[in-house]
Design an enzyme around this catalytic site. Structure first.
Site, PDB file in Angstrom:
ATOM      1  N   ASP A  83       4.057 -25.598  28.713  1.00 16.34           N
ATOM      2  CA  ASP A  83       3.394 -26.806  29.212  1.00 16.34           C
ATOM      3  C   ASP A  83       4.376 -27.986  29.155  1.00 16.34           C
ATOM      4  O   ASP A  83       5.039 -28.191  28.133  1.00 16.34           O
ATOM      5  CB  ASP A  83       2.174 -27.054  28.296  1.00 16.34           C
ATOM      6  CG  ASP A  83       1.249 -28.130  28.804  1.00 16.34           C
ATOM      7  OD1 ASP A  83       1.237 -28.391  30.022  1.00 16.34           O
ATOM      8  OD2 ASP A  83       0.516 -28.705  27.968  1.00 16.34           O
ATOM      9  N   GLU A 135       4.257 -31.383  38.715  1.00 10.73           N
ATOM     10  CA  GLU A 135       3.234 -32.444  38.772  1.00 10.73           C
ATOM     11  C   GLU A 135       3.671 -33.536  39.720  1.00 10.73           C
ATOM     12  O   GLU A 135       4.820 -33.972  39.694  1.00 10.73           O
ATOM     13  CB  GLU A 135       3.045 -33.015  37.357  1.00 10.73           C
ATOM     14  CG  GLU A 135       2.030 -34.142  37.255  1.00 10.73           C
ATOM     15  CD  GLU A 135       1.767 -34.506  35.787  1.00 10.73           C
ATOM     16  OE1 GLU A 135       1.575 -33.590  34.959  1.00 10.73           O
ATOM     17  OE2 GLU A 135       1.786 -35.711  35.486  1.00 10.73           O
ATOM     18  N   ALA A 212      -8.218 -33.607  31.095  1.00 12.21           N
ATOM     19  CA  ALA A 212      -9.655 -33.706  31.396  1.00 12.21           C
ATOM     20  C   ALA A 212     -10.471 -33.009  30.311  1.00 12.21           C
ATOM     21  O   ALA A 212     -11.555 -32.502  30.564  1.00 12.21           O
ATOM     22  CB  ALA A 212      -9.950 -33.104  32.766  1.00 12.21           C
TER      23      ALA A 212
HETATM   24  P1  13P Z   1      -6.070 -33.224  27.186  1.00 13.18           P
HETATM   25  O1  13P Z   1      -5.360 -34.253  26.386  1.00 13.18           O
HETATM   26  O2  13P Z   1      -7.179 -33.819  28.015  1.00 13.18           O
HETATM   27  O3  13P Z   1      -6.551 -32.064  26.405  1.00 13.18           O
HETATM   28  O4  13P Z   1      -5.004 -32.651  28.231  1.00 13.18           O
HETATM   29  C1  13P Z   1      -4.181 -31.593  27.844  1.00 13.18           C
HETATM   30  C2  13P Z   1      -3.102 -31.334  28.815  1.00 13.18           C
HETATM   31  O5  13P Z   1      -3.080 -31.792  29.944  1.00 13.18           O
HETATM   32  C3  13P Z   1      -2.016 -30.476  28.354  1.00 13.18           C
HETATM   33  O6  13P Z   1      -1.035 -30.315  29.330  1.00 13.18           O
HETATM   34  O1  G3H Z   2      -0.118 -32.680  27.572  1.00 14.16           O
HETATM   35  C1  G3H Z   2       0.109 -31.932  26.634  1.00 14.16           C
HETATM   36  C2  G3H Z   2      -0.245 -32.134  25.268  1.00 14.16           C
HETATM   37  O2  G3H Z   2      -1.512 -32.673  25.094  1.00 14.16           O
HETATM   38  C3  G3H Z   2       0.835 -32.860  24.490  1.00 14.16           C
HETATM   39  O3  G3H Z   2       0.992 -32.107  23.374  1.00 14.16           O
HETATM   40  O4  G3H Z   2       1.890 -33.192  21.340  1.00 14.16           O
HETATM   41  O5  G3H Z   2       2.277 -30.777  21.814  1.00 14.16           O
HETATM   42  O6  G3H Z   2       3.484 -32.491  23.153  1.00 14.16           O
HETATM   43  P1  G3H Z   2       2.254 -32.174  22.356  1.00 14.16           P
HETATM   44 ZN    ZN Z   3      -0.755 -32.153  30.440  1.00 13.12          ZN
END
Ligand code: 13P
Ligand code: G3H
Ligand code: ZN
Length: 288
Positions: A83, A135, A212
């Site tokens: 991610d 994104e 979300a």
């Molecule tokens: P939230 O903070 O809404 O859980 O979003 C998580 C997210 O987008 C991780 O990539």
């Molecule tokens: O968007 C992603 C996460 O909510 C951010 O998480 O604190 O592990 O980077 P992180």
């Molecule tokens: Zn995110």
């Protein structure tokens, strides 16, 4: 069984439901997601950020997820996804570890830079048979927003740009901005449904919604209907885990005899219930 995100999300798009991409940080949160998926008969995406990879050790956490998925939940389609990869190095590192799916996030850069860099990284990923998300627009973090003066338009995906971006980069999934923001746990304005509808009419690629975690009910149904195939969920799981820990440690500590397996076990149960709730909300239950 391990799949890549593209396969799971193309199936979701075809059948008009969404799949949860759940951020995990350790054994307990991973087990919670997999156990919920098993009970609900749902595919899931399990995702890790760079911070989590640093925290847990990449080889360690990747093998843990893969082993749990393959040995204990072989019937569940599970994608393991990086991610918010912010540079080529972390993308290469994740692919070397075996990730079948990554996100390259250059959404804070100019449109042209985002496009050029994503295109180059997408070519690299596809050669390795790895699916890639990018994104366009930008999903901000609510902590950095001035809520009284926020202009959501600044963060939104422009439909015409989305067409060019997807065509040229050849990414597999696209994260969009339609009024969503990370780390939110409070009410906010309705998303821009028309914009989402337009993007999904113009772009074949499955669309992903970050930020979300706190969306519920009709809003979720409506964005799935208008083209969202995946929700990234982190904050809702952090809240469930933390609230459970606080409650156990402040109210029930003597009862559980300082047994960390019971403390963490309660937190794992709380995360599992939250994941089950999300799976039901997204309509990915009973799909396997
Ligand atoms: P939230 O903070 O809404 O859980 O979003 C998580 C997210 O987008 C991780 O990539
Ligand atoms: O968007 C992603 C996460 O909510 C951010 O998480 O604190 O592990 O980077 P992180
Ligand atoms: Zn995110």
């Amino acid at each position: 069984m391990i799949y890549n995100t593209k396969e799971i999300l193309q199936e979701a798009k075809k059948n008009k439901y969404a799949v949860g991409a759940f951020n995990v940080i350790n054994m307990e949160t991973t087990q919670a997601v997999l156990e919920a998926a098993k009970e609900m008969r749902s595919p899931v995406i399990i995702q890790l950020t760079e911070k989590t990879i640093d925290y847990a050790g990449g080889k360690n956490i990747f093998s843990l997820i893969k082993n749990l998925a393959n040995f204990y939940y072989p019937e569940i389609p599970v994608a393991i996804h990086l991610d918010h990869g912010k540079n080529f190095e972390i993308i290469k590192k994740a692919i070397a570890l075996g990730f079948p799916s990554v996100m390259y996030d250059a959404s804070r850069k100019s449109f042209q830079d985002n496009l050029q860099e994503t295109k180059e990284i997408a070519q690299y990923c596809h050669k390795k048979n790895v699916s890639i998300q990018a994104e366009l627009g930008n999903v901000p973090n609510y902590r950095e927003l001035d809520m009284q003066n926020i202009n959501w338009d600044d963060y939104m995906t422009k439909p015409e740009e989305a067409v060019q971006f997807v065509q040229e980069t050849k990414i597999d999934t696209l994260a969009v901005g339609i009024g969503n923001a990370h780390s939110f746990t409070q009410e906010r304005p309705e998303p821009d449904y028309n914009r989402l509808e337009k993007i999904s009419q113009l772009v074949e690629t499955p669309l992903v919604l970050h930020g979300a975690s706190d969306w519920e009910g009709e809003r979720v149904k409506k964005v799935i209907d208008k083209g969202i195939s995946c929700f990234n969920i982190d904050t809702a799981l952090r809240v469930a885990f933390t609230d459970s820990l606080v409650s156990t440690l402040t109210k029930n500590l003597e009862k559980i005899s300082y047994d960390l397996r019971r403390t963490l076990g309660e937190a794992r149960k709380a995360v599992k219930e939250e994941v089950k709730h999300k799976i039901k909300l997204f309509g990915s239950d009973n799909k396997i």
